[in-house]
Motif scaffolding. Sequence first.
Motif, short mmCIF file in Angstrom:
data_model
loop_
_atom_site.label_atom_id
_atom_site.label_comp_id
_atom_site.label_asym_id
_atom_site.label_seq_id
_atom_site.Cartn_x
_atom_site.Cartn_y
_atom_site.Cartn_z
N ASP A 114 0.83 -1.21 0.00
CA ASP A 114 0.00 0.00 0.00
C ASP A 114 0.86 1.26 0.00
O ASP A 114 0.54 2.24 -0.69
N GLU A 115 1.97 1.25 0.75
CA GLU A 115 2.89 2.40 0.76
C GLU A 115 3.50 2.61 -0.62
O GLU A 115 3.64 3.74 -1.08
N LEU A 116 3.89 1.52 -1.24
CA LEU A 116 4.56 1.60 -2.54
C LEU A 116 3.60 2.08 -3.63
O LEU A 116 4.00 2.85 -4.52
N LYS A 117 2.36 1.65 -3.57
CA LYS A 117 1.38 1.98 -4.62
C LYS A 117 1.07 3.47 -4.72
O LYS A 117 0.70 3.94 -5.80
N VAL A 118 1.18 4.20 -3.64
CA VAL A 118 0.79 5.62 -3.66
C VAL A 118 1.92 6.55 -4.08
O VAL A 118 1.69 7.75 -4.26
N LEU A 119 3.12 6.03 -4.27
CA LEU A 119 4.25 6.89 -4.62
C LEU A 119 4.36 7.05 -6.14
O LEU A 119 4.55 6.06 -6.85
N LEU A 125 7.04 0.64 -11.49
CA LEU A 125 7.51 -0.59 -10.86
C LEU A 125 6.50 -1.71 -11.10
O LEU A 125 5.31 -1.56 -10.81
N ALA A 126 6.97 -2.81 -11.65
CA ALA A 126 6.07 -3.92 -12.00
C ALA A 126 5.25 -4.40 -10.80
O ALA A 126 4.09 -4.77 -10.96
N LEU A 127 5.81 -4.36 -9.63
CA LEU A 127 5.12 -4.84 -8.43
C LEU A 127 3.81 -4.12 -8.19
O LEU A 127 2.85 -4.74 -7.72
N VAL A 128 3.73 -2.84 -8.49
CA VAL A 128 2.54 -2.06 -8.17
C VAL A 128 1.53 -2.01 -9.31
O VAL A 128 0.43 -1.49 -9.14
N ARG A 129 1.89 -2.56 -10.45
CA ARG A 129 0.96 -2.57 -11.58
C ARG A 129 -0.03 -3.72 -11.44
O ARG A 129 0.34 -4.85 -11.09
N LYS A 130 -1.26 -3.43 -11.73
CA LYS A 130 -2.34 -4.41 -11.60
C LYS A 130 -2.08 -5.63 -12.47
O LYS A 130 -1.67 -5.51 -13.62
N ASP A 142 16.34 4.64 -9.73
CA ASP A 142 15.48 5.62 -9.06
C ASP A 142 14.45 4.94 -8.17
O ASP A 142 14.18 5.40 -7.05
N GLU A 143 13.87 3.84 -8.65
CA GLU A 143 12.91 3.08 -7.82
C GLU A 143 13.61 2.54 -6.58
O GLU A 143 13.06 2.59 -5.47
N TRP A 144 14.81 2.02 -6.77
CA TRP A 144 15.58 1.47 -5.64
C TRP A 144 15.81 2.54 -4.59
O TRP A 144 15.56 2.31 -3.40
N LYS A 145 16.25 3.72 -5.01
CA LYS A 145 16.53 4.82 -4.06
C LYS A 145 15.25 5.23 -3.33
O LYS A 145 15.27 5.48 -2.13
N THR A 146 14.16 5.28 -4.04
CA THR A 146 12.88 5.65 -3.42
C THR A 146 12.50 4.63 -2.35
O THR A 146 12.12 5.02 -1.24
N ILE A 147 12.61 3.37 -2.66
CA ILE A 147 12.23 2.33 -1.69
C ILE A 147 13.15 2.33 -0.49
O ILE A 147 12.70 2.28 0.65
#
Length: 151
Positions: A114-119, A125-130, A142-147
């Motif tokens: 849920d945290e990842l989906k709102v950023l 990021l494939a993980l948050v795609r339906k 960039d995704e790595w740094k964000t997480i």
Amino acid sequence: MTRWLVKTEPDECSIDDFARSPDIAIVWEGVRNYQARNFIRDMTVGDEVFVYHSSCKHIGIAGMVTVVRDAYPDPAQFDSKSDYYDAKSTPDNPRWTAVDMIFGRKFPRLITLDELKVLPQLESLALVRKGNRLSVMPVSDDEWKTIVSLC
């Protein structure tokens, strides 16, 4: 160096399993999806990997591990007693691939889906795609740094 995210059920292989023996590599085996297998084939020594706990009560990114052996034929595919046995796979023509990874660090808290989906920084990021059910996926710098910043 490439960065990755791997999904696992914690009762099968969790970040705690890696942490119990931090200097001993764990074989990442049993992936039976061709696209995920192809990603494993791209993994090389030194690649960093997020460990994502799924299909459990507390779902999310639990920590990081590091690849310590380049991709090689998954030994479980040849073991008829293994849940991951594949009768169509042979040593001369293996279908499935594994890598060895060691413990990096456990996050102080689980980073939830849920945290990842709102950023907005993670919208690609494939993980948050339906509908994405891959157990192995690349993560951009960039995704790595964000997480990591969420820890």
